[in-house]
Write an enzyme that holds these catalytic residues in place. Structure first.
Site, PDB file in Angstrom:
ATOM      1  N   PRO A   1      18.313  -7.462  -2.127  1.00  0.00           N
ATOM      2  CA  PRO A   1      17.186  -6.915  -1.368  1.00  0.00           C
ATOM      3  C   PRO A   1      15.874  -6.982  -2.147  1.00  0.00           C
ATOM      4  CG  PRO A   1      18.516  -5.138  -2.289  1.00  0.00           C
ATOM      5  CD  PRO A   1      19.175  -6.423  -2.702  1.00  0.00           C
ATOM      6  N   GLY A   2      14.814  -7.284  -1.465  1.00  0.00           N
ATOM      7  CA  GLY A   2      13.496  -7.303  -2.091  1.00  0.00           C
ATOM      8  C   GLY A   2      12.567  -6.364  -1.331  1.00  0.00           C
TER       9      GLY A   2
ATOM     10  N   ARG B   1      -0.186 -11.980   4.600  1.00  0.00           N
ATOM     11  CA  ARG B   1       0.870 -11.843   5.609  1.00  0.00           C
ATOM     12  C   ARG B   1       0.355 -11.833   7.055  1.00  0.00           C
ATOM     13  NH1 ARG B   1       4.064  -8.403   6.182  1.00  0.00           N
ATOM     14  NH2 ARG B   1       5.841  -9.772   6.455  1.00  0.00           N
TER      15      ARG B   1
ATOM     16  N   CYS C   1     -14.300 -17.633   3.443  1.00  0.00           N
ATOM     17  CA  CYS C   1     -14.816 -18.625   4.385  1.00  0.00           C
ATOM     18  C   CYS C   1     -13.662 -19.258   5.137  1.00  0.00           C
ATOM     19  CB  CYS C   1     -15.615 -19.668   3.637  1.00  0.00           C
ATOM     20  SG  CYS C   1     -17.082 -18.943   2.942  1.00  0.00           S
ATOM     21  N   GLU C   2     -13.162 -18.532   6.106  1.00  0.00           N
ATOM     22  CA  GLU C   2     -11.952 -18.932   6.791  1.00  0.00           C
ATOM     23  C   GLU C   2     -11.842 -18.017   8.011  1.00  0.00           C
ATOM     24  OE1 GLU C   2      -9.314 -20.905   4.892  1.00  0.00           O
ATOM     25  OE2 GLU C   2      -8.193 -20.888   6.762  1.00  0.00           O
TER      26      GLU C   2
ATOM     27  N   TYR D   1       5.639  -8.903  -1.006  1.00  0.00           N
ATOM     28  CA  TYR D   1       5.035 -10.169  -0.586  1.00  0.00           C
ATOM     29  C   TYR D   1       3.527 -10.065  -0.334  1.00  0.00           C
ATOM     30  CZ  TYR D   1       9.982 -11.189   0.007  1.00  0.00           C
ATOM     31  OH  TYR D   1      11.335 -11.327  -0.205  1.00  0.00           O
TER      32      TYR D   1
HETATM   33  N1  LLP Z   1      17.569 -13.740  -1.356  1.00  0.00           N
HETATM   34  C1  LLP Z   1      17.076 -14.937  -1.023  1.00  0.00           C
HETATM   35  C2  LLP Z   1      17.868 -16.137  -1.283  1.00  0.00           C
HETATM   36  C3  LLP Z   1      15.809 -15.021  -0.421  1.00  0.00           C
HETATM   37  O1  LLP Z   1      15.334 -16.213  -0.084  1.00  0.00           O
HETATM   38  C4  LLP Z   1      15.060 -13.836  -0.184  1.00  0.00           C
HETATM   39  C5  LLP Z   1      13.740 -13.906   0.432  1.00  0.00           C
HETATM   40  C6  LLP Z   1      15.620 -12.612  -0.575  1.00  0.00           C
HETATM   41  C7  LLP Z   1      16.885 -12.597  -1.156  1.00  0.00           C
HETATM   42  C8  LLP Z   1      14.914 -11.302  -0.390  1.00  0.00           C
HETATM   43  O2  LLP Z   1      14.738 -11.007   0.953  1.00  0.00           O
HETATM   44  P1  LLP Z   1      14.118  -9.596   1.424  1.00  0.00           P
HETATM   45  O3  LLP Z   1      15.152  -8.531   1.125  1.00  0.00           O
HETATM   46  O4  LLP Z   1      12.880  -9.376   0.647  1.00  0.00           O
HETATM   47  O5  LLP Z   1      13.877  -9.765   2.857  1.00  0.00           O
HETATM   48  N2  LLP Z   1       6.857 -14.087   2.194  1.00  0.00           N
HETATM   49  C9  LLP Z   1       7.622 -13.604   3.328  1.00  0.00           C
HETATM   50  C10 LLP Z   1       9.058 -13.299   2.973  1.00  0.00           C
HETATM   51  C11 LLP Z   1       9.802 -14.464   2.356  1.00  0.00           C
HETATM   52  C12 LLP Z   1      11.230 -14.124   2.002  1.00  0.00           C
HETATM   53  C13 LLP Z   1      11.843 -15.214   1.204  1.00  0.00           C
HETATM   54  N3  LLP Z   1      13.172 -14.984   0.797  1.00  0.00           N
HETATM   55  C14 LLP Z   1       6.900 -12.392   3.927  1.00  0.00           C
HETATM   56  O6  LLP Z   1       5.865 -11.976   3.422  1.00  0.00           O
HETATM   57  O7  LLP Z   1       7.350 -11.846   4.928  1.00  0.00           O
END
Ligand code: LLP
Length: 417
Positions: A278-279, A316, A346-347, A376
């Site tokens: 989890p992130g 985002r 500028c966008e 993110y």
């Molecule tokens: N494991 C893998 C292999 C992943 O590719 C990711 C996220 C995670 C774990 C963590 O996922 P989470 O628990 O954070 O959902 N930039 C985008 C999100 C990209 C996520 C990429 N992979 C945003 O701002 O929504």
């Protein structure tokens, strides 16, 4: 993070302006509540405590790699999911004892680091397996590997962050996965541990998680690979509430939804450890982006609030149509107007929030705070338009434990020497 009726934002029990004043950092600045992030990480461990094997919560560094914050999270999890050499370094410096290495096109240096440190590599393809074998042979080690499979489920999230749909660049379809797993088992250069999958991000419905686990379970049973299973990595992906009234599932709900299948699978195998990555659900709610009103504007029928950060600090909304709640800190919301909030870049896409309710007397110099900006946001910040990277403040138990000023020109310029 708590927002009171008088629109006063609190971080780790302290009022935001008090934190900013003590830090001396100017805006734009990300402010983090490390207590909350640690609590969320702990919630994962507790939610899966019924699991018969070991459970490893590998914090996904990509969500936020701010070393001052990561240090606290890794103190709790001791494990991280990494996708680059520098994420590896930050995680190790922050005390990670175990890493899982992800990515669809890892570099030789990344693979070598994983092999030398005996970190688990979630191998993305047969082609990558061959590269891992070459590196392991050269280093005279046996790489610890799992295969990233694609269970082909389509979660209800933005297409940019759905990673297991048919034709995705990630992983190997379950139709082709047995061949790669068998090659791993037969290889003298790698040790086959099991499988990994990750279906996407900001998923707020539990059904796709269950569906993915069931497909992978069926695959393992039908191929007999369940008898070799020592490692099952179910990825990350649980969403956070971006709107104030939103109710999203928590780690304990995910654990409950997966419980039966995981227990059954565990009893059919020699016993495997469960890995999670989890992130967002650990750091998302633990951070805000604080900006300052630079100027107001009325034109046509629109009322604008221009703040001192744009998509360089919060990409985002532009990239995923994402919604972040906006609060004018200290604002009086008894009398309100509607306005859009935009940055100075500028966008035309540099709009951070459309048509929001703000205090009628909002004025230059006020603090405009974007909520749920822990994941993110800082990790995706850029120097577009030569804007400085925002500063950051990490608060733990009410104390400022990590303070970084907004990037200065000299610091920025060294990147281009
Ligand atoms: N494991 C893998 C292999 C992943 O590719 C990711 C996220 C995670 C774990 C963590 O996922 P989470 O628990 O954070 O959902 N930039 C985008 C999100 C990209 C996520 C990429 N992979 C945003 O701002 O929504």
């Amino acid at each position: 993070m708590r927002v009171s009726h008088r629109a006063v934002i609190e971080v780790s029990g302290r009022e935001l302006d008090d934190v900013l004043e003590e830090s001396g950092v100017s805006t734009p600045v990300y402010v983090y509540d490390a207590d909350l992030a640690v609590e969320r990480a702990r919630e994962y461990r507790e939610a899966f405590s019924w699991f018969p094997g070991d459970v490893r919560v590998c914090y996904a560094m990509k969500a936020n790699f701010n070393p001052h914050l990561v240090e606290h999270i890794l103190d709790e999890t001791r494990a991280a999911d990494v996708v680059s050499l520098w994420e590896m370094r930050i995680a190790v410096e922050a005390g990670a004892e175990e890493l899982v290495v992800n990515g669809n096109a890892k570099s030789d240096d990344e693979l070598r680091a994983a092999v030398l440190n005996a970190w688990v590599i979630n191998v993305d393809s047969m082609e990558e397996l061959r590269r891992v074998e070459r590196i392991a042979r050269r280093e005279e080690r046996r790489a610890r590997v799992a295969l990233r499979v694609n269970p082909e489920v389509d979660p209800d999230t933005h297409p940019h962050i759905a990673t297991a749909v048919e034709g995705s660049k990630f992983g190997v379809s379950l139709r082709d996965a047995e061949r790669v797993c068998r090659a791993m088992i037969e290889s003298e250069y790698v040790e086959f541990l099991g499988v990994h999958y990750h279906i996407g991000s900001q998923i707020t419905d539990l059904e796709p998680f269950v569906e993915a686990l069931r497909s992978v379970r069926r695959f393992l049973e039908e191929t007999g690979l369940v008898e070799e299973l020592r490692y099952l990595n179910v990825g990350g992906g649980l969403g956070v509430p971006y709107r104030m009234d939103e109710d999203v599932p928590r780690p304990r709900d995910l654990a409950r939804a997966l419980r039966e299948d995981l227990k059954d699978l565990h009893s059919e195998s020699p016993g495997f450890d469960l890995y999670l990555e989890p992130g967002r659900s650990i750091v998302g709610e633990a951070g805000v982006l604080v900006t300052r009103v630079r100027q107001l504007k009325e034109s046509g029928n629109r009322r604008w609030i221009f703040v001192d950060a744009g998509v360089n600090a919060l990409i985002r909304p532009a990239l995923y149509d994402a919604y972040h709640e906006v609060v004018v800190h200290g604002g009086d919301y008894l009398e309100t107007v509607r306005a859009s909030i935009a940055g100075p870049l500028c966008e035309s896409g540099d709009v951070l929030a459309e048509d929001r309710e703000v205090p009628a007397d909002v004025s230059e110099g006020d603090l405009v705070v974007f909520l749920t900006a822990g994941a993110y946001c800082e990790s995706m910040a850029s120097n577009y338009n030569c804007q400085p990277l925002p500063g950051s403040v990490v608060v733990r138990d009410g104390e400022l434990v990590g303070v970084r000023e907004v990037q200065g020109y000299d610091e920025f310029r060294t990147v281009w020497e």
